[in-house]
Design a protein around this motif. Structure first.
Motif, mmCIF file in Angstrom:
data_model
loop_
_atom_site.group_PDB
_atom_site.id
_atom_site.type_symbol
_atom_site.label_atom_id
_atom_site.label_comp_id
_atom_site.label_asym_id
_atom_site.label_seq_id
_atom_site.Cartn_x
_atom_site.Cartn_y
_atom_site.Cartn_z
ATOM 1 N N ALA A 111 -4.642 -4.645 2.175
ATOM 2 C CA ALA A 111 -3.404 -3.935 1.850
ATOM 3 C C ALA A 111 -3.550 -3.159 0.542
ATOM 4 N N ALA A 112 -4.196 -3.778 -0.452
ATOM 5 C CA ALA A 112 -4.416 -3.090 -1.723
ATOM 6 C C ALA A 112 -5.313 -1.876 -1.538
ATOM 7 N N LEU A 113 -6.334 -2.014 -0.702
ATOM 8 C CA LEU A 113 -7.268 -0.914 -0.481
ATOM 9 C C LEU A 113 -6.591 0.257 0.219
ATOM 10 N N LEU A 114 -5.695 -0.041 1.160
ATOM 11 C CA LEU A 114 -5.044 1.012 1.933
ATOM 12 C C LEU A 114 -3.900 1.668 1.173
ATOM 13 N N THR A 115 -3.216 0.907 0.340
ATOM 14 C CA THR A 115 -2.022 1.426 -0.322
ATOM 15 C C THR A 115 -2.216 1.714 -1.802
ATOM 16 N N GLY A 116 -3.290 1.193 -2.389
ATOM 17 C CA GLY A 116 -3.476 1.347 -3.831
ATOM 18 C C GLY A 116 -2.548 0.479 -4.642
ATOM 19 N N SER A 117 -2.057 -0.592 -4.058
ATOM 20 C CA SER A 117 -1.094 -1.467 -4.726
ATOM 21 C C SER A 117 -1.794 -2.426 -5.671
ATOM 22 N N ARG A 118 -1.394 -2.384 -6.925
ATOM 23 C CA ARG A 118 -1.919 -3.339 -7.894
ATOM 24 C C ARG A 118 -1.366 -4.731 -7.643
ATOM 25 N N GLY A 119 -0.124 -4.804 -7.165
ATOM 26 C CA GLY A 119 0.466 -6.098 -6.854
ATOM 27 C C GLY A 119 -0.247 -6.795 -5.714
ATOM 28 N N ALA A 163 7.132 -0.238 5.968
ATOM 29 C CA ALA A 163 7.869 1.009 6.189
ATOM 30 C C ALA A 163 8.585 1.451 4.917
ATOM 31 N N LEU A 164 9.209 0.485 4.233
ATOM 32 C CA LEU A 164 9.887 0.830 2.972
ATOM 33 C C LEU A 164 8.889 1.321 1.929
ATOM 34 N N GLY A 165 7.738 0.661 1.881
ATOM 35 C CA GLY A 165 6.722 1.090 0.927
ATOM 36 C C GLY A 165 6.246 2.505 1.208
ATOM 37 N N ALA A 166 6.053 2.835 2.486
ATOM 38 C CA ALA A 166 5.637 4.194 2.845
ATOM 39 C C ALA A 166 6.700 5.212 2.459
ATOM 40 N N TRP A 167 7.968 4.851 2.674
ATOM 41 C CA TRP A 167 9.051 5.775 2.321
ATOM 42 C C TRP A 167 9.147 5.967 0.813
ATOM 43 N N PHE A 168 9.022 4.864 0.066
ATOM 44 C CA PHE A 168 9.061 4.974 -1.398
ATOM 45 C C PHE A 168 7.884 5.792 -1.915
ATOM 46 N N ALA A 169 6.700 5.605 -1.313
ATOM 47 C CA ALA A 169 5.533 6.375 -1.742
ATOM 48 C C ALA A 169 5.720 7.859 -1.433
ATOM 49 N N ALA A 170 6.325 8.178 -0.286
ATOM 50 C CA ALA A 170 6.540 9.579 0.082
ATOM 51 C C ALA A 170 7.549 10.258 -0.837
ATOM 52 N N THR A 171 8.495 9.482 -1.363
ATOM 53 C CA THR A 171 9.514 10.050 -2.263
ATOM 54 C C THR A 171 9.116 9.947 -3.727
ATOM 55 N N GLY A 172 7.881 9.498 -4.007
ATOM 56 C CA GLY A 172 7.400 9.459 -5.387
ATOM 57 C C GLY A 172 7.810 8.241 -6.179
ATOM 58 N N ARG A 173 8.321 7.220 -5.530
ATOM 59 C CA ARG A 173 8.727 5.985 -6.241
ATOM 60 C C ARG A 173 7.586 4.970 -6.128
ATOM 61 N N SER A 174 6.571 5.190 -6.944
ATOM 62 C CA SER A 174 5.341 4.408 -6.813
ATOM 63 C C SER A 174 5.534 2.937 -7.162
ATOM 64 N N VAL A 175 6.411 2.642 -8.119
ATOM 65 C CA VAL A 175 6.625 1.250 -8.513
ATOM 66 C C VAL A 175 7.237 0.451 -7.368
ATOM 67 N N LEU A 176 8.255 1.013 -6.723
ATOM 68 C CA LEU A 176 8.890 0.329 -5.608
ATOM 69 C C LEU A 176 7.938 0.222 -4.413
ATOM 70 N N ALA A 177 7.115 1.259 -4.206
ATOM 71 C CA ALA A 177 6.126 1.197 -3.127
ATOM 72 C C ALA A 177 5.116 0.085 -3.379
ATOM 73 N N ASP A 178 4.686 -0.050 -4.624
ATOM 74 C CA ASP A 178 3.761 -1.126 -4.984
ATOM 75 C C ASP A 178 4.410 -2.487 -4.759
ATOM 76 N N PRO A 222 2.746 9.568 -17.134
ATOM 77 C CA PRO A 222 3.227 9.004 -15.870
ATOM 78 C C PRO A 222 4.699 8.649 -15.963
ATOM 79 N N ALA A 223 5.349 8.713 -14.838
ATOM 80 C CA ALA A 223 6.780 8.426 -14.812
ATOM 81 C C ALA A 223 7.053 6.991 -15.252
ATOM 82 N N ALA A 224 7.978 6.852 -16.174
ATOM 83 C CA ALA A 224 8.310 5.529 -16.689
ATOM 84 C C ALA A 224 9.293 4.822 -15.755
ATOM 85 N N ILE A 225 9.366 3.520 -15.903
ATOM 86 C CA ILE A 225 10.312 2.734 -15.119
ATOM 87 C C ILE A 225 11.666 2.784 -15.824
ATOM 88 N N ASN A 226 12.636 3.442 -15.211
ATOM 89 C CA ASN A 226 13.941 3.550 -15.843
ATOM 90 C C ASN A 226 14.824 2.363 -15.453
#
Length: 423
Positions: free
Chosen positions: A145-153, A89-104, A39-43
Protein backbone atom coordinates in the motif's frame (compact mmCIF):
# COMPACT_ATOMS: atom_id res chain seq x y z
CA UNK A 1 16.08 21.68 3.99
CA UNK A 2 13.56 24.18 2.61
CA UNK A 3 11.20 23.99 5.52
CA UNK A 4 9.31 26.85 7.07
CA UNK A 5 11.90 27.60 9.75
CA UNK A 6 14.75 27.73 7.25
CA UNK A 7 12.72 29.93 4.90
CA UNK A 8 11.94 32.39 7.70
CA UNK A 9 15.60 32.58 8.70
CA UNK A 10 16.67 33.05 5.07
CA UNK A 11 14.10 35.80 4.55
CA UNK A 12 15.40 37.64 7.62
CA UNK A 13 19.00 37.27 6.40
CA UNK A 14 18.13 38.53 2.92
CA UNK A 15 16.39 41.58 4.36
CA UNK A 16 19.37 42.36 6.61
CA UNK A 17 21.93 41.83 3.83
CA UNK A 18 19.92 44.03 1.50
CA UNK A 19 19.65 46.79 4.12
CA UNK A 20 23.40 46.60 4.83
CA UNK A 21 24.25 46.77 1.13
CA UNK A 22 25.84 43.33 1.04
CA UNK A 23 23.65 42.20 -1.85
CA UNK A 24 21.67 44.14 -4.42
CA UNK A 25 17.86 44.13 -4.30
CA UNK A 26 17.80 42.33 -7.65
CA UNK A 27 19.99 39.53 -6.24
CA UNK A 28 17.68 39.13 -3.23
CA UNK A 29 14.68 38.94 -5.53
CA UNK A 30 16.41 36.34 -7.71
CA UNK A 31 17.19 34.21 -4.65
CA UNK A 32 13.56 34.35 -3.53
CA UNK A 33 12.33 33.32 -6.99
CA UNK A 34 14.85 30.46 -7.14
CA UNK A 35 13.47 28.83 -4.00
CA UNK A 36 10.90 26.06 -4.48
CA UNK A 37 7.42 26.65 -3.09
CA UNK A 38 6.78 25.57 0.45
CA UNK A 39 4.66 22.43 0.85
CA UNK A 40 1.11 23.00 1.93
CA UNK A 41 0.83 23.18 5.69
CA UNK A 42 -1.76 21.38 7.77
CA UNK A 43 -4.35 24.00 8.66
CA UNK A 44 -6.93 23.93 11.43
CA UNK A 45 -9.67 22.58 9.17
CA UNK A 46 -7.55 19.59 8.19
CA UNK A 47 -6.69 18.84 11.83
CA UNK A 48 -10.37 18.97 12.83
CA UNK A 49 -11.27 16.76 9.87
CA UNK A 50 -8.63 14.20 10.88
CA UNK A 51 -9.94 14.13 14.45
CA UNK A 52 -13.51 13.76 13.21
CA UNK A 53 -12.56 10.93 10.89
CA UNK A 54 -10.72 9.12 13.67
CA UNK A 55 -13.72 9.51 15.99
CA UNK A 56 -16.08 8.10 13.37
CA UNK A 57 -13.72 5.18 12.73
CA UNK A 58 -13.41 4.52 16.47
CA UNK A 59 -17.19 4.59 16.86
CA UNK A 60 -17.57 2.13 13.98
CA UNK A 61 -14.98 -0.22 15.45
CA UNK A 62 -16.56 -0.02 18.90
CA UNK A 63 -19.98 -0.82 17.45
CA UNK A 64 -18.66 -3.79 15.49
CA UNK A 65 -16.71 -5.06 18.51
CA UNK A 66 -19.83 -4.85 20.70
CA UNK A 67 -21.80 -7.03 18.28
CA UNK A 68 -18.90 -9.13 17.00
CA UNK A 69 -20.20 -12.49 18.19
CA UNK A 70 -23.66 -11.75 16.77
CA UNK A 71 -22.36 -10.99 13.26
CA UNK A 72 -22.04 -13.84 10.78
CA UNK A 73 -18.56 -14.77 9.58
CA UNK A 74 -19.07 -13.70 6.00
CA UNK A 75 -20.59 -10.41 7.14
CA UNK A 76 -17.56 -9.76 9.38
CA UNK A 77 -15.26 -10.30 6.44
CA UNK A 78 -17.47 -8.14 4.21
CA UNK A 79 -17.33 -5.31 6.75
CA UNK A 80 -13.54 -5.35 6.82
CA UNK A 81 -13.34 -5.63 3.03
CA UNK A 82 -15.75 -2.72 2.68
CA UNK A 83 -13.61 -0.73 5.10
CA UNK A 84 -10.54 -1.22 2.91
CA UNK A 85 -12.49 -0.31 -0.23
CA UNK A 86 -13.98 2.82 1.34
CA UNK A 87 -10.67 4.04 2.75
CA UNK A 88 -8.99 3.39 -0.59
CA UNK A 89 -11.67 5.28 -2.50
CA UNK A 90 -11.55 8.19 -0.07
CA UNK A 91 -7.78 8.25 -0.26
CA UNK A 92 -7.89 8.37 -4.06
CA UNK A 93 -10.40 11.22 -3.95
CA UNK A 94 -8.34 13.18 -1.41
CA UNK A 95 -5.20 12.64 -3.50
CA UNK A 96 -6.99 13.84 -6.65
CA UNK A 97 -8.14 17.01 -4.87
CA UNK A 98 -4.65 17.74 -3.49
CA UNK A 99 -5.34 16.81 0.14
CA UNK A 100 -2.25 14.69 0.59
CA UNK A 101 -2.42 14.48 4.39
CA UNK A 102 -5.94 13.05 4.38
CA UNK A 103 -5.02 10.69 1.53
CA UNK A 104 -2.07 9.43 3.56
CA UNK A 105 -4.35 8.94 6.57
CA UNK A 106 -6.80 6.88 4.50
CA UNK A 107 -4.02 4.65 3.21
CA UNK A 108 -2.79 4.13 6.77
CA UNK A 109 -6.26 3.22 8.05
CA UNK A 110 -6.67 0.83 5.13
CA UNK A 111 -3.38 -0.87 6.03
CA UNK A 112 -4.56 -1.28 9.62
CA UNK A 113 -7.88 -2.75 8.47
CA UNK A 114 -5.93 -5.18 6.28
CA UNK A 115 -4.12 -6.43 9.39
CA UNK A 116 -7.45 -6.84 11.16
CA UNK A 117 -8.69 -8.86 8.19
CA UNK A 118 -5.71 -11.22 8.45
CA UNK A 119 -6.47 -11.79 12.13
CA UNK A 120 -10.16 -12.34 11.41
CA UNK A 121 -9.57 -14.92 8.67
CA UNK A 122 -7.14 -16.79 10.89
CA UNK A 123 -9.65 -16.80 13.74
CA UNK A 124 -12.67 -17.83 11.68
CA UNK A 125 -11.06 -20.67 9.78
CA UNK A 126 -8.66 -21.81 12.52
CA UNK A 127 -5.53 -21.41 10.42
CA UNK A 128 -2.09 -22.30 11.77
CA UNK A 129 -1.19 -20.43 14.94
CA UNK A 130 1.80 -18.71 13.36
CA UNK A 131 1.28 -15.23 14.71
CA UNK A 132 4.67 -14.07 13.47
CA UNK A 133 3.81 -15.23 9.95
CA UNK A 134 0.61 -13.21 10.11
CA UNK A 135 2.59 -10.13 11.11
CA UNK A 136 4.88 -10.68 8.13
CA UNK A 137 1.88 -10.94 5.79
CA UNK A 138 0.46 -7.76 7.30
CA UNK A 139 3.80 -6.01 6.81
CA UNK A 140 3.95 -7.06 3.15
CA UNK A 141 0.41 -5.83 2.50
CA UNK A 142 1.01 -2.49 4.23
CA UNK A 143 4.29 -2.08 2.35
CA UNK A 144 2.50 -2.71 -0.94
CA UNK A 145 0.00 0.00 0.00
CA UNK A 146 2.85 2.39 0.82
CA UNK A 147 4.57 1.59 -2.47
CA UNK A 148 1.41 2.18 -4.52
CA UNK A 149 0.17 5.28 -2.72
CA UNK A 150 3.34 6.87 -1.34
CA UNK A 151 1.81 6.85 2.13
CA UNK A 152 4.22 7.42 4.97
CA UNK A 153 1.61 6.16 7.41
CA UNK A 154 1.28 2.86 5.57
CA UNK A 155 5.07 2.53 5.63
CA UNK A 156 4.96 3.08 9.40
CA UNK A 157 2.35 0.32 9.77
CA UNK A 158 4.49 -1.99 7.64
CA UNK A 159 7.64 -1.36 9.67
CA UNK A 160 5.82 -1.80 13.00
CA UNK A 161 4.43 -5.14 11.84
CA UNK A 162 7.86 -6.18 10.53
CA UNK A 163 9.47 -5.25 13.87
CA UNK A 164 6.96 -7.38 15.77
CA UNK A 165 7.58 -10.21 13.31
CA UNK A 166 11.35 -10.18 13.73
CA UNK A 167 11.16 -9.88 17.53
CA UNK A 168 8.90 -12.92 17.67
CA UNK A 169 11.17 -14.91 15.35
CA UNK A 170 14.19 -14.01 17.49
CA UNK A 171 12.30 -15.09 20.61
CA UNK A 172 11.27 -18.38 19.01
CA UNK A 173 14.76 -19.19 17.68
CA UNK A 174 17.34 -17.36 19.83
CA UNK A 175 20.21 -19.43 18.43
CA UNK A 176 19.64 -18.23 14.85
CA UNK A 177 20.47 -14.75 13.63
CA UNK A 178 17.30 -13.43 12.00
CA UNK A 179 18.68 -12.02 8.76
CA UNK A 180 15.40 -11.88 6.75
CA UNK A 181 14.49 -8.69 8.59
CA UNK A 182 17.67 -7.08 7.29
CA UNK A 183 16.47 -7.72 3.74
CA UNK A 184 13.06 -6.23 4.57
CA UNK A 185 14.70 -3.21 6.15
CA UNK A 186 16.95 -2.62 3.15
CA UNK A 187 13.92 -2.62 0.86
CA UNK A 188 12.21 -0.07 3.11
CA UNK A 189 15.38 2.03 3.16
CA UNK A 190 15.46 1.92 -0.63
CA UNK A 191 11.88 3.18 -0.72
CA UNK A 192 12.75 6.04 1.66
CA UNK A 193 15.69 6.87 -0.58
CA UNK A 194 13.49 6.90 -3.68
CA UNK A 195 10.89 9.09 -2.00
CA UNK A 196 13.53 11.56 -0.74
CA UNK A 197 11.35 11.89 2.35
CA UNK A 198 12.73 12.87 5.73
CA UNK A 199 9.69 11.37 7.48
CA UNK A 200 10.26 8.03 5.77
CA UNK A 201 13.95 8.19 6.69
CA UNK A 202 13.01 8.66 10.35
CA UNK A 203 10.70 5.64 10.16
CA UNK A 204 13.43 3.50 8.62
CA UNK A 205 15.99 4.60 11.20
CA UNK A 206 13.63 3.80 14.06
CA UNK A 207 12.72 0.40 12.60
CA UNK A 208 16.27 -0.94 12.82
CA UNK A 209 16.50 -0.36 16.59
CA UNK A 210 14.08 -3.15 17.72
CA UNK A 211 15.99 -5.72 15.65
CA UNK A 212 19.33 -4.73 17.15
CA UNK A 213 17.96 -4.64 20.68
CA UNK A 214 16.22 -8.01 20.38
CA UNK A 215 19.29 -9.52 18.72
CA UNK A 216 21.63 -8.25 21.43
CA UNK A 217 19.39 -9.38 24.27
CA UNK A 218 19.25 -12.93 22.96
CA UNK A 219 23.02 -13.25 23.48
CA UNK A 220 22.54 -12.66 27.20
CA UNK A 221 21.89 -16.38 27.58
CA UNK A 222 25.29 -17.12 26.05
CA UNK A 223 27.21 -14.92 28.48
CA UNK A 224 27.59 -11.94 26.16
CA UNK A 225 27.09 -8.37 27.28
CA UNK A 226 24.13 -6.89 25.34
CA UNK A 227 25.51 -3.35 25.49
CA UNK A 228 28.63 -4.43 23.59
CA UNK A 229 26.55 -5.92 20.78
CA UNK A 230 24.43 -2.77 20.72
CA UNK A 231 27.60 -0.68 20.48
CA UNK A 232 28.51 -2.38 17.22
CA UNK A 233 25.04 -1.74 15.84
CA UNK A 234 25.19 1.93 16.80
CA UNK A 235 28.65 2.16 15.19
CA UNK A 236 27.39 0.69 11.92
CA UNK A 237 24.30 2.91 11.87
CA UNK A 238 26.35 6.04 12.60
CA UNK A 239 29.14 5.27 10.14
CA UNK A 240 26.81 4.12 7.37
CA UNK A 241 24.68 7.24 7.79
CA UNK A 242 27.73 9.48 7.42
CA UNK A 243 28.91 7.56 4.37
CA UNK A 244 25.50 7.68 2.69
CA UNK A 245 25.20 11.41 3.38
CA UNK A 246 28.60 11.96 1.74
CA UNK A 247 27.30 10.69 -1.60
CA UNK A 248 26.66 13.42 -4.21
CA UNK A 249 22.89 13.08 -4.17
CA UNK A 250 20.17 15.03 -2.32
CA UNK A 251 18.32 11.76 -1.70
CA UNK A 252 21.40 10.21 -0.13
CA UNK A 253 21.97 13.35 1.95
CA UNK A 254 18.42 13.19 3.32
CA UNK A 255 18.55 9.49 4.24
CA UNK A 256 22.15 9.48 5.47
CA UNK A 257 21.71 12.54 7.66
CA UNK A 258 18.77 11.00 9.50
CA UNK A 259 20.54 7.64 9.92
CA UNK A 260 23.64 9.37 11.30
CA UNK A 261 21.53 11.30 13.82
CA UNK A 262 20.01 8.11 15.17
CA UNK A 263 23.43 6.49 15.10
CA UNK A 264 24.92 9.30 17.20
CA UNK A 265 22.08 9.13 19.71
CA UNK A 266 22.38 5.34 19.87
CA UNK A 267 26.13 5.59 20.39
CA UNK A 268 25.62 7.93 23.33
CA UNK A 269 22.97 5.64 24.79
CA UNK A 270 25.24 2.63 24.43
CA UNK A 271 28.10 4.43 26.17
CA UNK A 272 25.85 5.06 29.16
CA UNK A 273 24.55 1.50 29.01
CA UNK A 274 28.08 0.08 29.09
CA UNK A 275 28.84 1.92 32.34
CA UNK A 276 25.55 1.11 34.03
CA UNK A 277 25.33 -2.56 33.05
CA UNK A 278 28.95 -3.69 33.26
CA UNK A 279 29.35 -2.11 36.68
CA UNK A 280 26.20 -3.92 37.81
CA UNK A 281 24.02 -0.91 38.46
CA UNK A 282 21.65 -2.77 36.15
CA UNK A 283 22.68 -6.39 35.80
CA UNK A 284 21.97 -8.03 32.45
CA UNK A 285 24.64 -10.70 32.27
CA UNK A 286 24.38 -14.31 33.30
CA UNK A 287 28.10 -15.01 32.86
CA UNK A 288 31.20 -13.32 34.19
CA UNK A 289 33.18 -12.87 30.96
CA UNK A 290 31.66 -10.58 28.33
CA UNK A 291 31.95 -11.69 24.73
CA UNK A 292 30.88 -10.47 21.32
CA UNK A 293 29.94 -12.53 18.27
CA UNK A 294 32.34 -12.08 15.32
CA UNK A 295 29.65 -10.65 13.03
CA UNK A 296 28.95 -7.90 15.56
CA UNK A 297 32.64 -6.99 15.71
CA UNK A 298 32.72 -6.79 11.92
CA UNK A 299 29.74 -4.43 11.99
CA UNK A 300 31.54 -2.16 14.46
CA UNK A 301 34.73 -2.11 12.41
CA UNK A 302 32.69 -1.37 9.29
CA UNK A 303 31.11 1.59 11.08
CA UNK A 304 34.52 3.09 11.90
CA UNK A 305 35.77 2.55 8.34
CA UNK A 306 32.64 4.09 6.80
CA UNK A 307 32.93 7.15 9.05
CA UNK A 308 36.56 7.67 8.03
CA UNK A 309 35.70 7.15 4.35
CA UNK A 310 33.00 9.79 4.68
CA UNK A 311 35.52 12.15 6.27
CA UNK A 312 37.91 11.56 3.39
CA UNK A 313 35.18 12.38 0.86
CA UNK A 314 33.71 15.45 2.56
CA UNK A 315 36.98 16.76 4.07
CA UNK A 316 35.16 17.55 7.30
CA UNK A 317 37.28 17.32 10.45
CA UNK A 318 34.16 16.71 12.51
CA UNK A 319 33.58 13.39 10.79
CA UNK A 320 37.11 12.31 11.65
CA UNK A 321 36.25 12.92 15.30
CA UNK A 322 32.97 11.06 14.79
CA UNK A 323 34.98 8.05 13.63
CA UNK A 324 37.21 8.44 16.70
CA UNK A 325 34.12 8.52 18.94
CA UNK A 326 32.85 5.30 17.38
CA UNK A 327 36.22 3.62 17.77
CA UNK A 328 36.62 4.66 21.40
CA UNK A 329 33.20 3.27 22.35
CA UNK A 330 34.12 -0.01 20.68
CA UNK A 331 37.58 -0.07 22.31
CA UNK A 332 35.96 0.34 25.73
CA UNK A 333 34.25 -3.05 25.37
CA UNK A 334 37.37 -5.27 25.64
CA UNK A 335 38.77 -3.03 28.39
CA UNK A 336 36.08 -4.07 30.91
CA UNK A 337 37.16 -7.73 31.41
CA UNK A 338 40.84 -6.69 31.37
CA UNK A 339 40.30 -4.83 34.64
CA UNK A 340 38.49 -7.46 36.67
CA UNK A 341 40.91 -6.96 39.55
CA UNK A 342 39.97 -3.29 39.92
CA UNK A 343 37.85 -0.57 38.43
CA UNK A 344 37.95 -0.12 34.63
CA UNK A 345 39.59 3.31 34.57
CA UNK A 346 40.76 2.98 30.96
CA UNK A 347 37.24 2.07 29.85
CA UNK A 348 35.86 5.07 31.73
CA UNK A 349 38.43 7.31 30.06
CA UNK A 350 37.68 5.88 26.60
CA UNK A 351 33.95 6.51 26.97
CA UNK A 352 34.44 10.06 28.26
CA UNK A 353 36.82 10.82 25.38
CA UNK A 354 34.34 9.29 22.93
CA UNK A 355 31.50 11.52 24.09
CA UNK A 356 33.76 14.58 24.09
CA UNK A 357 34.77 13.74 20.50
CA UNK A 358 31.09 13.48 19.63
CA UNK A 359 30.37 16.96 21.01
CA UNK A 360 33.35 18.54 19.24
CA UNK A 361 32.44 16.70 16.04
CA UNK A 362 28.96 18.16 16.07
CA UNK A 363 30.32 21.65 16.74
CA UNK A 364 32.83 21.47 13.90
CA UNK A 365 30.23 20.18 11.43
CA UNK A 366 27.43 22.33 12.88
CA UNK A 367 25.21 19.30 13.51
CA UNK A 368 23.09 20.02 16.56
CA UNK A 369 21.71 16.47 17.16
CA UNK A 370 25.28 15.18 17.35
CA UNK A 371 26.11 17.85 19.92
CA UNK A 372 23.03 16.94 21.97
CA UNK A 373 23.92 13.24 21.79
CA UNK A 374 27.45 13.95 23.00
CA UNK A 375 26.30 16.03 25.95
CA UNK A 376 23.71 13.43 26.94
CA UNK A 377 26.40 10.78 26.71
CA UNK A 378 28.80 12.77 28.88
CA UNK A 379 26.12 13.34 31.51
CA UNK A 380 25.12 9.67 31.52
CA UNK A 381 28.68 8.35 31.68
CA UNK A 382 29.59 10.71 34.53
CA UNK A 383 26.45 9.68 36.41
CA UNK A 384 27.24 6.02 35.82
CA UNK A 385 30.81 6.42 37.08
CA UNK A 386 29.67 8.36 40.13
CA UNK A 387 26.98 5.90 41.16
CA UNK A 388 28.73 2.67 40.24
CA UNK A 389 28.12 -0.13 42.71
CA UNK A 390 31.65 -1.47 42.75
CA UNK A 391 34.83 0.27 43.87
CA UNK A 392 35.69 3.23 46.04
CA UNK A 393 33.76 6.47 45.72
CA UNK A 394 36.93 8.38 46.72
CA UNK A 395 38.86 6.87 43.82
CA UNK A 396 36.05 7.65 41.40
CA UNK A 397 36.01 11.26 42.58
CA UNK A 398 39.76 11.47 42.06
CA UNK A 399 39.36 10.02 38.56
CA UNK A 400 36.65 12.53 37.65
CA UNK A 401 38.78 15.38 39.00
CA UNK A 402 41.77 14.22 36.95
CA UNK A 403 39.57 13.91 33.86
CA UNK A 404 38.30 17.44 34.43
CA UNK A 405 41.85 18.79 34.68
CA UNK A 406 42.80 17.03 31.44
CA UNK A 407 39.74 18.46 29.71
CA UNK A 408 40.62 21.99 30.86
CA UNK A 409 44.21 21.59 29.63
CA UNK A 410 42.91 20.25 26.33
CA UNK A 411 40.56 23.23 26.00
CA UNK A 412 43.44 25.62 26.68
CA UNK A 413 45.55 23.99 23.98
CA UNK A 414 42.69 24.16 21.50
CA UNK A 415 42.09 27.81 22.31
CA UNK A 416 45.68 28.59 21.35
CA UNK A 417 45.76 26.37 18.27
CA UNK A 418 42.50 27.38 16.62
CA UNK A 419 42.15 30.69 14.81
CA UNK A 420 40.20 33.33 16.66
CA UNK A 421 37.29 33.10 14.20
CA UNK A 422 36.79 29.38 14.89
CA UNK A 423 36.96 29.48 18.71
Amino acid sequence: MFDKTYRQRLEADLARWEADGVIAPAAATAIRHALPPLPAAINIAVVVAIVGGLLIAAAFLAFVAAHWTEIARLLRFAILLAGMVVTGALGAWFAATGRSVLADLCASVGAIIFGAGIALVGQMYHLGEDFAGGMLLWSIGAFAAALLTGSRGALAVSLVAASIWTCMRIHDAPDVLHLPFVAVWLVAAGLAFAWNSRAAAHLVALAVLPWWIATSLRFDFEGAQPSFVLANGAALLFGAGLAIAAAPSPRALCLGTVLSIYGALSLAGVAVLEVTTVDDIIRLRTATVPAQPPWANLCGVAGVILALVSAAITRRPGEVLAGCAIGLVLVAAPLWPASTAGEPWFAYAALLCAMLCLVVSGMLDDVRPRIVAGWLGIAGVIAGITWAVKGSLLRRSAFLAAAGVVAVLFATALNRMLPRAER
